[in-house]
Motif scaffolding. Structure first.
Motif, short mmCIF file in Angstrom:
data_model
loop_
_atom_site.label_atom_id
_atom_site.label_comp_id
_atom_site.label_asym_id
_atom_site.label_seq_id
_atom_site.Cartn_x
_atom_site.Cartn_y
_atom_site.Cartn_z
N SER A 136 0.83 -1.20 0.00
CA SER A 136 0.00 0.00 0.00
C SER A 136 0.87 1.26 0.00
O SER A 136 2.02 1.23 0.44
CB SER A 136 -0.90 0.02 1.24
OG SER A 136 -0.12 0.21 2.42
N GLN A 137 0.30 2.35 -0.51
CA GLN A 137 1.01 3.63 -0.52
C GLN A 137 1.39 4.04 0.89
O GLN A 137 2.48 4.58 1.12
CB GLN A 137 0.13 4.70 -1.17
CG GLN A 137 -0.10 4.53 -2.66
CD GLN A 137 1.12 4.89 -3.47
OE1 GLN A 137 2.02 5.58 -3.01
NE2 GLN A 137 1.17 4.42 -4.71
N GLU A 138 0.50 3.77 1.83
CA GLU A 138 0.76 4.15 3.22
C GLU A 138 1.95 3.40 3.79
O GLU A 138 2.82 3.98 4.46
CB GLU A 138 -0.49 3.87 4.07
CG GLU A 138 -0.35 4.30 5.52
CD GLU A 138 -1.58 3.97 6.35
OE1 GLU A 138 -1.48 4.07 7.59
OE2 GLU A 138 -2.61 3.59 5.77
N SER A 139 2.02 2.09 3.53
CA SER A 139 3.14 1.29 4.06
C SER A 139 4.46 1.67 3.40
O SER A 139 5.51 1.67 4.04
CB SER A 139 2.86 -0.21 3.89
OG SER A 139 2.78 -0.55 2.51
N LYS A 141 5.22 4.71 2.24
CA LYS A 141 5.60 5.99 2.82
C LYS A 141 6.18 5.82 4.22
O LYS A 141 7.19 6.43 4.58
CB LYS A 141 4.38 6.92 2.87
CG LYS A 141 4.70 8.32 3.34
CD LYS A 141 3.46 9.22 3.29
CE LYS A 141 3.79 10.62 3.78
NZ LYS A 141 2.60 11.51 3.74
N LYS A 142 5.55 4.96 5.02
CA LYS A 142 6.02 4.71 6.39
C LYS A 142 7.39 4.04 6.39
O LYS A 142 8.22 4.29 7.27
CB LYS A 142 5.01 3.84 7.13
CG LYS A 142 5.36 3.57 8.59
CD LYS A 142 4.26 2.75 9.24
CE LYS A 142 4.61 2.45 10.70
NZ LYS A 142 5.79 1.55 10.82
N SER A 143 7.64 3.22 5.36
CA SER A 143 8.88 2.43 5.33
C SER A 143 10.12 3.30 5.26
O SER A 143 11.21 2.90 5.69
CB SER A 143 8.86 1.45 4.16
OG SER A 143 9.07 2.13 2.93
N SER A 145 10.37 6.46 6.55
CA SER A 145 10.25 7.59 7.48
C SER A 145 11.55 7.91 8.20
O SER A 145 11.77 9.05 8.62
CB SER A 145 9.14 7.32 8.50
OG SER A 145 9.42 6.14 9.24
#
Length: 330
Positions: A136-139, A141-143, A145
């Motif tokens: 996912s885009q969220e995962s 982006k979080k990866s 950080s």
């Protein structure tokens, strides 16, 4: 009687000296696991005893470097830096400081395509053939950080490294073996060894020539024709490194995603299957090859052309080959 003994002794010494001068140099190769990878060390030396002693010295030098920069061993200076992320600066040897500074310079020259803080990235991609859909885009982006070379703070006066944020890490998996190959070559040259190869799992430093006077022949694998080589490089005092997606990658919806991930976006590199760089330094070859894999063909070529001492062999995902090759380096 005494006179005969003197003559005999003199003849024996002459014979012994002639035997020594008649000895031909030998080539000795040894394979050993260092820095979590297979190293092949090849030396041209006066005899096998001397060659093996010098290989031992090369191994000691590489082990010394590993004990400074490994992020996997808790006692190393880089592990101490990582353990103190977001807490306090850590004093390190000048050698470690300088290597880190060069790594940050590589990040700047590649606009962040190369980044030693990428080791703090969350492992959301799998390159074992089991991945069938995009994260996912969220995962994604979080990866990333905790990834940003600009948050590595260097103090040259106190020789300290400080990682600004908790959870940050730095590691030299990208250039550490190349640096070790360079240092192994440097040590052997100081010891008077005229020729050899330090091959750190494909990060290669060469010097001198083979026994027959010909350059060292280094084959570059063709990822689309496994039984053939794309090019044979003929190198003397040079180095070579290859980055590629042909052994570790994920294929999703017909697109090949490299295990080399863009530290700015969290997405794997696409477009290039293999990048080989060769020139004076194995460390810098590796920094360039990694950067170009991330940047892609167009931007990558713009980067490497800024360094005329370095040459390239690029193979795209479609199998197109592009190169700037010299016959040999002197």
């Amino acid at each position: 009687m005494c006179h005969n003994r003197i003559v005999f002794t003199f003849l024996f010494l002459v014979f012994s000296c002639s035997f020594v001068f008649a000895q031909k140099p030998v080539v000795v190769e040894r394979q050993v696991t260092l820095m979590g990878s297979v190293f092949n060390i090849t030396l041209v030396d006066k005899d096998s005893i001397s060659a093996n002693k010098n290989i031992d010295l090369t191994i000691e030098e590489i082990s010394r470097i590993e004990n400074l920069i490994s992020e996997w061993q808790p006692h190393t200076q880089i592990s101490q830096v990582n353990q103190n992320a977001g807490i306090q600066p850590v004093k390190v040897d000048k050698e470690v400081f300088d290597l880190t500074k060069r790594a940050i310079d590589y990040s700047k020259m590649s606009n962040g395509a190369f980044d030693i803080s990428a080791v703090s990235m969350d492992k959301i991609w799998r390159f074992d053939g089991s991945m069938t859909e995009m994260p996912s885009q969220e995962s994604i982006k979080k990866s990333i950080s905790n990834v940003d070379y600009r948050n590595i703070i260097l103090d040259s006066i106190n020789s300290t490294i400080f990682l600004k944020n908790k959870g940050m890490k730095i590691g030299f998996g990208s250039i550490g073996k190349g640096y070790a190959a360079d240092k192994g070559r440097e040590l052997m040259q100081k010891k008077g060894i005229k020729a050899g190869i330090v091959n750190a799992s494909g990060d290669i430093a060469t010097w001198g020539t083979q026994l027959n006077g010909k350059p060292w022949a280094i084959g570059i694998r063709n990822p689309f024709k496994r039984q053939k080589v794309a090019k044979i490089l003929k190198l003397k005092n040079s180095a070579v490194a290859t980055s590629g997606s042909y052994e570790k990658y994920a294929e999703i919806d017909g697109v090949r995603y490299s295990h080399i991930i863009n530290p700015k976006t969290g997405f794997p590199a696409t477009g290039l299957t293999s990048v080989t760089i060769y020139g004076p330094s194995s460390e810098f070859c590796n920094a360039l090859s990694t950067s170009i894999m991330v940047l892609g063909e167009k931007e990558g070529l713009n980067l490497v052309r800024k360094f005329p001492e370095y040459h390239y062999l690029l193979i795209t995902d479609e199998g197109k080959l592009g190169s700037k090759i010299l016959r040999a380096f002197y």
